[in-house]
Design an enzyme around this catalytic site. Structure first.
Site, PDB file in Angstrom:
ATOM      1  N   ASP A  30       0.853  -1.182   0.000  1.00 17.80           N
ATOM      2  CA  ASP A  30       0.000   0.000   0.000  1.00 17.80           C
ATOM      3  C   ASP A  30       0.892   1.236   0.000  1.00 17.80           C
ATOM      4  OD1 ASP A  30      -3.246   0.170   0.761  1.00 17.80           O
ATOM      5  OD2 ASP A  30      -2.135   2.052   0.972  1.00 17.80           O
ATOM      6  N   THR A  85     -12.093   2.125  -6.120  1.00 15.24           N
ATOM      7  CA  THR A  85     -12.557   2.863  -7.305  1.00 15.24           C
ATOM      8  C   THR A  85     -13.704   3.760  -6.860  1.00 15.24           C
ATOM      9  OG1 THR A  85     -13.967   0.966  -7.814  1.00 15.24           O
ATOM     10  CG2 THR A  85     -11.876   1.104  -8.988  1.00 15.24           C
ATOM     11  N   ARG A 154     -18.823  -9.209   1.501  1.00 20.20           N
ATOM     12  CA  ARG A 154     -19.589  -8.208   2.257  1.00 20.20           C
ATOM     13  C   ARG A 154     -18.803  -7.833   3.494  1.00 20.20           C
ATOM     14  NH1 ARG A 154     -24.013 -12.298   3.796  1.00 20.20           N
ATOM     15  NH2 ARG A 154     -22.096 -13.516   3.755  1.00 20.20           N
ATOM     16  N   GLU A 155     -18.833  -6.551   3.857  1.00 21.51           N
ATOM     17  CA  GLU A 155     -18.230  -6.160   5.124  1.00 21.51           C
ATOM     18  C   GLU A 155     -19.000  -6.864   6.240  1.00 21.51           C
ATOM     19  OE1 GLU A 155     -17.525  -1.984   5.583  1.00 21.51           O
ATOM     20  OE2 GLU A 155     -16.734  -1.813   3.554  1.00 21.51           O
ATOM     21  N   PHE A 256     -32.140  -9.114   1.531  1.00 28.91           N
ATOM     22  CA  PHE A 256     -32.167  -7.743   0.990  1.00 28.91           C
ATOM     23  C   PHE A 256     -33.584  -7.240   0.752  1.00 28.91           C
ATOM     24  CE2 PHE A 256     -27.897  -6.061   0.359  1.00 28.91           C
ATOM     25  CZ  PHE A 256     -27.219  -7.103   0.964  1.00 28.91           C
ATOM     26  N   LEU A 257     -34.484  -7.719   1.588  1.00 27.69           N
ATOM     27  CA  LEU A 257     -35.874  -7.275   1.503  1.00 27.69           C
ATOM     28  C   LEU A 257     -36.279  -6.652   2.836  1.00 27.69           C
ATOM     29  CD1 LEU A 257     -37.612  -7.566  -1.011  1.00 27.69           C
ATOM     30  CD2 LEU A 257     -38.705  -9.556  -0.001  1.00 27.69           C
ATOM     31  N   CYS A 267     -19.867   0.840  -1.332  1.00 27.24           N
ATOM     32  CA  CYS A 267     -20.037   0.095  -2.586  1.00 27.24           C
ATOM     33  C   CYS A 267     -21.369   0.343  -3.283  1.00 27.24           C
ATOM     34  CB  CYS A 267     -19.852  -1.385  -2.313  1.00 27.24           C
ATOM     35  SG  CYS A 267     -18.267  -1.742  -1.541  1.00 27.24           S
ATOM     36  N   LYS A 270     -22.077   4.029  -4.724  1.00 28.85           N
ATOM     37  CA  LYS A 270     -21.190   4.505  -5.799  1.00 28.85           C
ATOM     38  C   LYS A 270     -21.220   3.565  -7.006  1.00 28.85           C
ATOM     39  CE  LYS A 270     -17.124   1.953  -5.103  1.00 28.85           C
ATOM     40  NZ  LYS A 270     -16.461   1.112  -6.035  1.00 28.85           N
TER      41      LYS A 270
END
Ligand code: UGA
Length: 458
Positions: A30, A85, A154-155, A256-257, A267, A270
């Site tokens: 990094d 990104t 996923r975090e 996701f409901l 994420c 963006k």
């Protein structure tokens, strides 16, 4: 195998430690010396369950180390790109500058090989067309080949998602041509493939699109149920009833409901916007125009919390409001595009005296709102509140006891921005509670929640 991981943020650091766990010899790079020093000392620079143990195991094995120096990467056979990104400062598109400069720095140190190929593997989320253009630069070094292998972690579940992914996607320049880069990447992931993880080989652009469309789809699913939540508020229906029944259709599914204050993070927001920008560039903006509405629904839910607060308190000026949660989701200290902090900022703007607390994300909250707005510890944060607003569903907040909590606040008023509290229980304990997507119980009349619907399993 000898592996390098360039860019050791969330994705890269977890990937580097996971590759060492699989038995590879890994070096992470990094440009941020503080991040490199923390990781080299076995300290995770972010909150991620299970990561620090993995990191320390890797360091102790001698198979994992970190550097800021590109020269140290030259010996590796496979180089993963884990750079961020982010959204461009002046538009919706993805900013690829970190990726491009990493490619240039890597190209400068890679030795030309005429035997086995050196593989460069992109993991970052990028617009369709990026791999082909980066390949044109990096493949000028003799023996170097580029693949795109998007990451879906996923975090909060990063380690699990990296070591047991749903699928591995390999993007190559031409999937119809036999390509030795596939065998090279298979060798890296051999332990996962042996455990039956499916690997799909496709063209560069398809691999890039799998990732952006996955995130756009997830955002759309959340905004869909949140649009239904708006309809529920208008008609008196309960969105948790609708969601539970909808999710029982296998074709739709429960995940996701969950209706609430909507999506945030580094994420989904963006990537959705980058998808829009990229579609415009390719002349097919209209095809994904509905994603503007997905974004708009998401923003409206945040505004709705402020309206609800005003409905409950009248003028917000000077009223003490405690916000439970600052991270964009539980089990993370990430506050990028956090719905909780955005709502807190809107409440502050409306003149409220806001206090924010979170088990892990206090530093991020203090940076955004100022240190005077941040309180460590739920009990201290609740003291003196006229209204409590739950915006990140940490276990600790889901488990709050209404009777005990009542003794801590000034006025027992609650907005459940994640639909994780049982409104009936809270009302019985004397609270005025409002939830997103559920009508307010009319005063003096039993709340809708008091009459559980038949046919709904417990
Ligand atoms: C997301 C994707 O889920 C990952 O597959 C992807 O790899 C990652 O982005 C990425 O591109 O790096 P993540 O940002 O960790 O992962 O977060 P999610 O678990 O997707 O949650 C995003 C947001 O949606 C959170 O704010 C969460 O609270 C919200 N959400 C989630 C809801 O509002 N309702 C739901 O039902 C589910």
């Amino acid at each position: 195998m000898k592996i390098s991981v360039i860019g050791i943020g969330y994705l890269g650091a977890v990937h580097a430690a996971s590759m060492a766990e699989l038995g590879h010899d890994v070096i992470g790079l990094d440009v941020d010396p503080a991040r490199v020093a923390a990781l080299q000392a076995g300290r995770a620079p972010f909150h991620e369950p299970g990561f620090e143990e993995l990191l320390r195991r890797g360091l102790a094995s001698g198979r994992l180390r970190f550097t800021t120096d590109y020269e140290e990467l030259a010996h590796a056979d496979v180089h993963f790109l884990g750079l961020g990104t982010p959204q461009q400062a002046d538009g919706f598109g993805a900013d690829l500058s970190h990726l491009r400069s990493a490619i240039a720095s890597l190209a400068a140190v890679l030795p030309a090989r005429d035997g086995a190929a050196t593989l460069v593997v992109g993991k970052s989320t990028v617009p369709a067309g990026t791999s082909r253009s980066l390949a044109a630069t990096i493949e000028q070094v003799a023996g170097v080949r580029l693949m795109w292998n998007p990451e879906f972690l996923r975090e909060g579940f990063a380690v699990q998602d990296t070591l047991t992914p749903d699928r591995l996607v390999y993007g190559v320049p031409d999937p119809d041509v036999e390509d030795d880069r596939v065998a090279l990447l298979d060798a890296v992931y051999a332990p996962l493939l042996e455990h039956g993880v499916t690997r799909l080989v496709m063209g560069y652009e398809a691999a890039e699109l799998v990732k952006v469309s996955a995130n756009a789809f997830l955002a759309t699913k959340i905004s869909f149920i949140n649009a239904v939540a708006e309809m529920c508020e208008a008609t008196g229906a309960d969105v948790t009833d609708v969601s539970r029944a909808l999710g029982m259709d296998d074709r739709i599914g429960h995940k996701f409901l969950r209706a609430g204050v909507g999506y945030g993070g580094g994420c989904l927001p963006k990537d959705l916007r980058a998808f829009l920008a990229s579609a415009e560039e390719h002349g097919v903006g209209e095809a994904v125009g509905f994603l503007h509405e997905v974004d708009a629904v998401n923003q409206r839910r945040r505004a709705r919390v402020v309206t609800l607060a005003a409905e409950m308190l009248g003028d917000l000026a000077g009223r003490r409001i405690t916000v439970l949660g600052a991270a964009f989701k539980p089990d993370s200290d990430d506050v990028r595009e956090s719905p909780a902090l955005d709502v807190a900022a809107r409440l502050l703007e409306a003149g409220a005296d806001v206090r924010v607390t979170d088990p892990e994300a206090l530093a991020g909250a203090a940076r955004r709102l100022g240190p005077e707005r941040v309180v460590a510890g739920t009990e201290d944060a609740l003291a003196g509140a006229d209204l409590v607003v739950l915006l990140t569903e940490w276990r600790e907040y889901r488990d709050l006891d209404p009777a005990t909590t009542r003794r801590l606040v000034d006025m027992p008023r609650m907005i459940d921005g994640r639909n994780v509290l049982d409104p009936r229980q809270w009302r019985e304990a004397g609270w005025e509670i409002r939830s997103l997507g559920r009508a307010a119980a009319p005063r003096g009349v039993p709340s809708p929640e008091a009459t559980p619907s038949v046919l709904v399993p417990a």
